[in-house]
Design an enzyme around this catalytic site. Sequence first.
Site, PDB file in Angstrom:
ATOM      1  N   GLY A 184     -41.795  27.266 -26.093  1.00  0.00           N
ATOM      2  CA  GLY A 184     -42.113  26.681 -24.806  1.00  0.00           C
ATOM      3  C   GLY A 184     -42.593  27.753 -23.855  1.00  0.00           C
ATOM      4  O   GLY A 184     -42.547  28.951 -24.163  1.00  0.00           O
ATOM      5  N   GLY A 187     -39.512  29.881 -18.925  1.00  0.00           N
ATOM      6  CA  GLY A 187     -38.622  29.034 -18.143  1.00  0.00           C
ATOM      7  C   GLY A 187     -38.463  27.623 -18.652  1.00  0.00           C
ATOM      8  O   GLY A 187     -37.868  26.779 -17.971  1.00  0.00           O
ATOM      9  N   ALA A 188     -38.955  27.330 -19.858  1.00  0.00           N
ATOM     10  CA  ALA A 188     -38.865  25.960 -20.382  1.00  0.00           C
ATOM     11  C   ALA A 188     -37.471  25.613 -20.896  1.00  0.00           C
ATOM     12  O   ALA A 188     -37.146  24.438 -21.072  1.00  0.00           O
ATOM     13  CB  ALA A 188     -39.890  25.755 -21.496  1.00  0.00           C
ATOM     14  N   GLY A 189     -36.653  26.619 -21.193  1.00  0.00           N
ATOM     15  CA  GLY A 189     -35.289  26.358 -21.656  1.00  0.00           C
ATOM     16  C   GLY A 189     -35.088  26.554 -23.143  1.00  0.00           C
ATOM     17  O   GLY A 189     -34.090  26.100 -23.702  1.00  0.00           O
ATOM     18  N   LYS A 190     -36.022  27.264 -23.792  1.00  0.00           N
ATOM     19  CA  LYS A 190     -35.937  27.407 -25.247  1.00  0.00           C
ATOM     20  C   LYS A 190     -34.709  28.198 -25.687  1.00  0.00           C
ATOM     21  O   LYS A 190     -34.066  27.855 -26.675  1.00  0.00           O
ATOM     22  CB  LYS A 190     -37.214  28.033 -25.793  1.00  0.00           C
ATOM     23  N   ASP A 259     -35.417  31.135 -30.930  1.00  0.00           N
ATOM     24  CA  ASP A 259     -35.982  30.700 -29.648  1.00  0.00           C
ATOM     25  C   ASP A 259     -37.426  31.168 -29.486  1.00  0.00           C
ATOM     26  O   ASP A 259     -37.944  31.205 -28.366  1.00  0.00           O
ATOM     27  CB  ASP A 259     -35.122  31.178 -28.477  1.00  0.00           C
TER      28      ASP A 259
END
Length: 376
Positions: A184, A187-190, A259
């Site tokens: 992602g 900052g997408a949260g991966k 990640d």
Amino acid sequence: MKIQRITYLSIGTNQGNKLQNIQSAVNLIADQIGAIQKIATVYETPSLGFDGANFYNTCIKVSTYLPPETLIKKLLFIEKELGRIRNTSEGYTDRIIDIDILLFDDEIIFSKNLIVPHPRMLERKFALVPLVEIARNTIHPIEKKHLYICLENCVDNSEITPINEELKRPIPITEKYNYIAIEGNIGAGKTSLANMMSDEFNAKIVLERFADNPFLPKFYNDNERYAFPLEMSFLADRYQQLSDDLAQFDLFKNFIVSDYYIFKSLIFAQITLQEDEYKLYRKMFDLMYKEITKPDLYVYLYQNTERLLQNIKKRGREYEQNIEASYLQKIHDGYSNFIKTQSDLNILIIDVSDLDFVNNPEDYHFIINKIKNHTT
């Protein structure tokens, strides 16, 4: 590391679409309790202890990380979710669903809310017959006898008939995939999702070591000067980490979550490097890419730019605070182009713009169910 336990559950129903009732219970148990390893045949049996419609009954073997007291609470919630209304009066009644814990490992439990082994399981063929089918040589922790011997000694003479239709076993993530890469934008949260999945499924985890890169803060201050050393150092580190970590894990025995996927190196390089630098970089990348193990599933977490900027500000990394929306859009465009060209990669795109899977369990389970139910 969480401890995985084996529990055997009895499921019964004598109302409505009985087979569908049991299948719905099986599906919810798979979602909320743990991986279902075995499902016995469904048997039709007469109601016991009251005058009612015939029951459908089966047993399932479940591996779970839940302690017994939590397990019974969740099973009662599943019953309620499926429409069961418990009668406060004594005696047996019709029920849309009934889920009982027969065994929990080899434990003997006497508590206010739970008794295990189930105190009446040895008296009931509708419980013992399907249980013996999937746990024949398991020893009853109180009787100290194999379950098939317990069945031979059972005095219940109720008629029990197998039905022709079969239940579908939900395939757990850990059986469906050996290696999942979560990707992602910034900052997408991966990383958060990778950590959460590692914790839930006891997965081996591979996290990108971006914090150790000395060129990253310098790059955000002077893009042109530090773009090439930054991208080359990231490429070398990602290649070494994925090669070393994936080699030490057994891809057929371990469940692995990372990640990042090494192709992100090329995506970022396309954005940050000059044309001549990129050509050199691409030669190095192509040599390394051939050697890297491909994930069984590539999950791309999409978040809109506004939400990304909010997340970046919230996590407070000083060197990220000047990232512009246009830069994030270029990264997303790079991922989009990559995804369109990867016909041999199993890709799942999940829009998480309106989700808070870190703080909201329902949002997290929504993502997990997307992964579970994904088909190529």
